[in-house]
Design a protein around this motif. Sequence first.
Motif, PDB file in Angstrom:
ATOM      1  N   SER A   4     -14.428   6.338   3.363  1.00  0.00           N
ATOM      2  CA  SER A   4     -13.496   7.013   4.261  1.00  0.00           C
ATOM      3  C   SER A   4     -12.296   7.486   3.441  1.00  0.00           C
ATOM      4  CB  SER A   4     -13.032   6.054   5.366  1.00  0.00           C
ATOM      5  OG  SER A   4     -12.049   6.656   6.178  1.00  0.00           O
ATOM      6  N   TRP A   5     -11.978   8.753   3.618  1.00  0.00           N
ATOM      7  CA  TRP A   5     -10.867   9.352   2.862  1.00  0.00           C
ATOM      8  C   TRP A   5      -9.532   8.804   3.372  1.00  0.00           C
ATOM      9  CZ3 TRP A   5      -9.963  11.914  -1.431  1.00  0.00           C
ATOM     10  CH2 TRP A   5      -8.791  12.671  -1.573  1.00  0.00           C
ATOM     11  N   ARG A   6      -8.674   8.342   2.420  1.00  0.00           N
ATOM     12  CA  ARG A   6      -7.367   7.808   2.797  1.00  0.00           C
ATOM     13  C   ARG A   6      -6.234   8.747   2.436  1.00  0.00           C
ATOM     14  NH1 ARG A   6      -5.351   3.035   0.979  1.00  0.00           N
ATOM     15  NH2 ARG A   6      -4.536   2.655   3.072  1.00  0.00           N
TER      16      ARG A   6
ATOM     17  N   GLU B 137      -7.783   8.674  -2.724  1.00  0.00           N
ATOM     18  CA  GLU B 137      -8.143   7.273  -2.492  1.00  0.00           C
ATOM     19  C   GLU B 137      -9.081   7.189  -1.298  1.00  0.00           C
ATOM     20  OE1 GLU B 137      -5.530   3.538  -1.198  1.00  0.00           O
ATOM     21  OE2 GLU B 137      -5.286   4.065  -3.321  1.00  0.00           O
TER      22      GLU B 137
ATOM     23  N   GLY C 247     -12.267  10.196   7.900  1.00  0.00           N
ATOM     24  CA  GLY C 247     -10.899   9.911   7.495  1.00  0.00           C
ATOM     25  C   GLY C 247     -10.075  11.145   7.200  1.00  0.00           C
TER      26      GLY C 247
ATOM     27  N   ASP D 212     -10.590  -0.742  -1.483  1.00  0.00           N
ATOM     28  CA  ASP D 212     -10.027   0.584  -1.677  1.00  0.00           C
ATOM     29  C   ASP D 212     -10.314   1.002  -3.112  1.00  0.00           C
ATOM     30  OD1 ASP D 212      -8.983   0.443   0.866  1.00  0.00           O
ATOM     31  OD2 ASP D 212      -7.026  -0.261   0.181  1.00  0.00           O
TER      32      ASP D 212
ATOM     33  N   ALA E 292     -11.551   4.314   1.183  1.00  0.00           N
ATOM     34  CA  ALA E 292     -11.930   2.953   1.564  1.00  0.00           C
ATOM     35  C   ALA E 292     -13.436   2.956   1.790  1.00  0.00           C
ATOM     36  CB  ALA E 292     -11.201   2.527   2.831  1.00  0.00           C
TER      37      ALA E 292
ATOM     38  N   SER F 267      -1.451   6.459   5.352  1.00  0.00           N
ATOM     39  CA  SER F 267      -1.558   7.794   5.956  1.00  0.00           C
ATOM     40  C   SER F 267      -0.185   8.329   6.352  1.00  0.00           C
ATOM     41  CB  SER F 267      -2.488   7.752   7.171  1.00  0.00           C
ATOM     42  OG  SER F 267      -1.937   6.926   8.197  1.00  0.00           O
TER      43      SER F 267
ATOM     44  N   GLN G 262       1.496  10.065   3.386  1.00  0.00           N
ATOM     45  CA  GLN G 262       0.935  11.296   2.847  1.00  0.00           C
ATOM     46  C   GLN G 262       1.861  12.508   2.996  1.00  0.00           C
ATOM     47  OE1 GLN G 262      -2.506  12.191   1.403  1.00  0.00           O
ATOM     48  NE2 GLN G 262      -1.808  10.213   0.661  1.00  0.00           N
TER      49      GLN G 262
ATOM     50  N   ASP H  43       0.844  -1.184   0.000  1.00  0.00           N
ATOM     51  CA  ASP H  43       0.000   0.000   0.000  1.00  0.00           C
ATOM     52  C   ASP H  43       0.884   1.239   0.000  1.00  0.00           C
ATOM     53  OD1 ASP H  43      -2.206   1.545   0.068  1.00  0.00           O
ATOM     54  OD2 ASP H  43      -2.840   1.020   2.085  1.00  0.00           O
TER      55      ASP H  43
ATOM     56  N   GLU I 117      -3.003  -4.351   1.275  1.00  0.00           N
ATOM     57  CA  GLU I 117      -3.974  -3.972   0.257  1.00  0.00           C
ATOM     58  C   GLU I 117      -4.548  -5.173  -0.469  1.00  0.00           C
ATOM     59  OE1 GLU I 117      -4.324  -0.863  -3.524  1.00  0.00           O
ATOM     60  OE2 GLU I 117      -2.437  -1.074  -2.416  1.00  0.00           O
TER      61      GLU I 117
ATOM     62  N   ASP J 103       1.465   1.793   5.977  1.00  0.00           N
ATOM     63  CA  ASP J 103       0.417   2.691   6.441  1.00  0.00           C
ATOM     64  C   ASP J 103       0.365   3.859   5.459  1.00  0.00           C
ATOM     65  OD1 ASP J 103      -1.183   4.621   7.677  1.00  0.00           O
ATOM     66  OD2 ASP J 103      -0.612   3.965   9.688  1.00  0.00           O
TER      67      ASP J 103
END
Length: 898
Positions: free
Chosen positions: A874-876, A858, A814, A775, A860, A661, A664, A601, A747, A659
């Motif tokens: 949910s915003w990733r 992206e 998210g 996703d 989920a 997040s 990001q 991921d 993922e 992860d």
Amino acid sequence: MAAKKTQTIQVGEVTLAVSNLDKVMYPQTGTTKGEVIDYYLKIASVLVPQAAWRPATRKRWVDGVGTPDKPGQVFFRKDIEDGAPGWVPTGQIVHKERTNVYPLANNAAVLAWFAQLAALEIHVPQWRFGDDGAPRNPDRLVIDLDPGPEAGLPQCVEVAQAIREIFQGMKLDAVPVTSGSKGIHLYAPLDGRTTSEQASAVAKQLALSLEETMPNLVVATQRKTLREGRVLIDWSQNNAAKTTICPYSLRGRMHPTVAAPRTWDELERPNLAQLDYREVLERVASGIDPIADQGWVFDQAPGSTDKLTRYREKRDADATPEPVPAEPGEGEGGRADDASGPADQKGGPVDSSSSTDQKSAAAAASGAPTFVIQEHHAHRLHWDFRLERDGVLVSWAVPKGPPLAPDDHRLAVQTEDHPLEYGSFEGIIPKGQYGGGSVTIWDAGTIEVEKWRDDEIIVVLHGRKTGGLGGIPRRYVLIRTQGQGEKSHWLLIFKKDQPGSSPDAGSSPEAGSSPEAGSSPETGTSHQPAPPDQPAPPDQPDASPQPHQPDSSNQPSSSHQPDASPQPPPPDRLPAPMLASLGSPSDLHDPQQWALEMKWDGVRAICAVAGGRVRLVSRNGNDITDLYPELGELADDLGAQAAILDGEIVALDPRGRPDFSLLQPRMKADPRVAPRLADQAPVTLMLFDILSLTLDGTEHHLMRTPYRARRELLATAISPTERVRVPPAFDGSLDEAIAHARAERLEGVLAKRLDSIYTPGRRSQQWIKIKPRTDQSVIVIGWRTGPDGKLRSLLVAVPGADGELHYLGRAGSGIAPGDIDDIARTLAGIERKTPPVARIPDADRRDARWVTPTLVGEVAYSELTPQGRLRAPSWRGWRPDLSASDVRWEGAGALPTP
């Protein structure tokens, strides 16, 4: 009973997936794809000898030939298909501006694969590839008799008989083939000394001569106004660039007719007609094959009379002490040194018993296949690596000698096959003769063959106690990287998993000295000083044997300092990554043909390494090197001069799980602060493929090398570190892999066919992604605010089947509170007045602000509702590595039709 949609068939050693066997390919006769495949499997014994080693152009009717009122769509295919199995043999034709790679119909499995692709017609030229991979002179001359309006087979027969008389005067014995269309082809064998240009000139002169003597029946030009009632003699198909329908190929006509070889007696019959495939199968079953004498013999090298033809062509038996066996059928006429020992320094026989210990002699006597590695001081020093196979020594020249340490790769160039007698040859080849120089045996013994494919060989060598391999079993892998036959390039690799060791144990401490140290198999002493980074031979006092290390001059700089070495290619010259297709466990019809990997991921990256530098390019072609400075250590981890690799950049949590997040902040950081972020939250590069590798100045292009071999190379080319890893394939069933991915919150799982080639920039069914987690990449089309005026949710969409954007709903959860203002500022810069998507519910339109649909993120979600909306999205995070054109629906089920 209807055939299953998809199933597998076994053709020799090949397992082939076939589908839609009940699909009708010839509507007027009801002939199905299954019957087409069956025909090609049954006819292979006579078709393959005519097609073998010729580049095969295919005519494909994907939806069948259709009807006279509505003919099916057809297209030509020259280059091999992108998703071709790795076991399909290929040949290359090099042009000034490009290189074309063609499949070769060298076996029944290839014919069945053609049929599975609805390739009904197979067209080939009049020449074959030689054993050096280069086109040879034509081995036949073809005349195509094409009747014009108001003419037919009777007129073609009359012209054919006139041509036969001319051919007989030239001592050529032609075979007629009713083409399966309208006319007749005549094939006359050639001896290989005539060029395509010369053959074309002869055929043209013949056509012009008959046009002059038979003006009411023959025409030699393509002008349609002259063809009524006449037969066109098409001489142009002898051009090296032209092809003709292969004898025994089906035709894509309304009926399943065949280009059928015939006898001259048959041509005189008044009811002569084109034959369909059933009639041809009956003829072949009864032993009728009029063109058999022009076919390729299966136990010969292409274009050769036997496997040692090239060996004999390069040597003068009266001038070299090398063994030169007699040609087949010569009896005692040729010289074979079966009873002689190896030549001494003067070229005479010497006693070789001292160079073979009792153990290896006994092993050889047991009937096990043999090997020999010879140190060859020719124009340039190299080692000849020879393995016994099918009655000859298959041979490679290894400039730097066989490696003796894991992860070491050596270039090996295939040479001509050698006779088995060469396994005991030592001596001096006179100056001026091919390979002139001294030859000594570095090691010899027997082999265990663990795998032998045309692109990958794995063997265990059992050498002499005093040989260069150290007297212990050694496992090697040879992987073909480019070319075919003589002069093809291979990589010779010392396997990590050596006999009697764990996979990571490396070489034994009893290892002999490196070939580069010039060690002797007789004494273990050195012929020449070892390079500074070489270990001392193990029998010298106080020596501590170590695995052989590559020449340090070939290693990339460990400091990443710029030098004069080649630079990594710019982004626009790097291949786009190959893409996987979304699938399910049912898509893996034969689990043994697939490897399983975890789907990481993170951010996909094509990685180029050269001159001690690293370049990272995202999936959408952006240079992201400066965002991840810590991955510059990839240059240190590569055991080669340069490479192009494929992988995923991930951020790992404290438990070692990706992860998204955490990634990001790295994806959208200013490159100027990237070094600080690299210290605070470093990323990891998960490598899973290798597309090219440069060793000793030679670039090995690997995209057409099968996946199984690429992964073997990748594992040996990279020395894993904390920041750069090569995750192994998952060792377990698909169900276990999916359970592992779910437990580790990964993922998903990527299943890759072992024989798949790498198709850059294309989504392939050879790679299947199976996602236990839902996703989805999305395009942001707007946002909504709350009572406080702050951004509350994002409105997202994906392209539907019609290419138009399909609204998926609102993603509010998210979004980290600290990201709200940053997201709002980003969207405000691309704000527009109207929604870019039609049919958005009024409740979602209220207070919405719209943006140009260019940014990708992206989400989920739990499932897709019947209305085509994401449930609980949910915003990733953002996906700056993707363009809007990269987004497609990947969820279970289809989006509702508007």
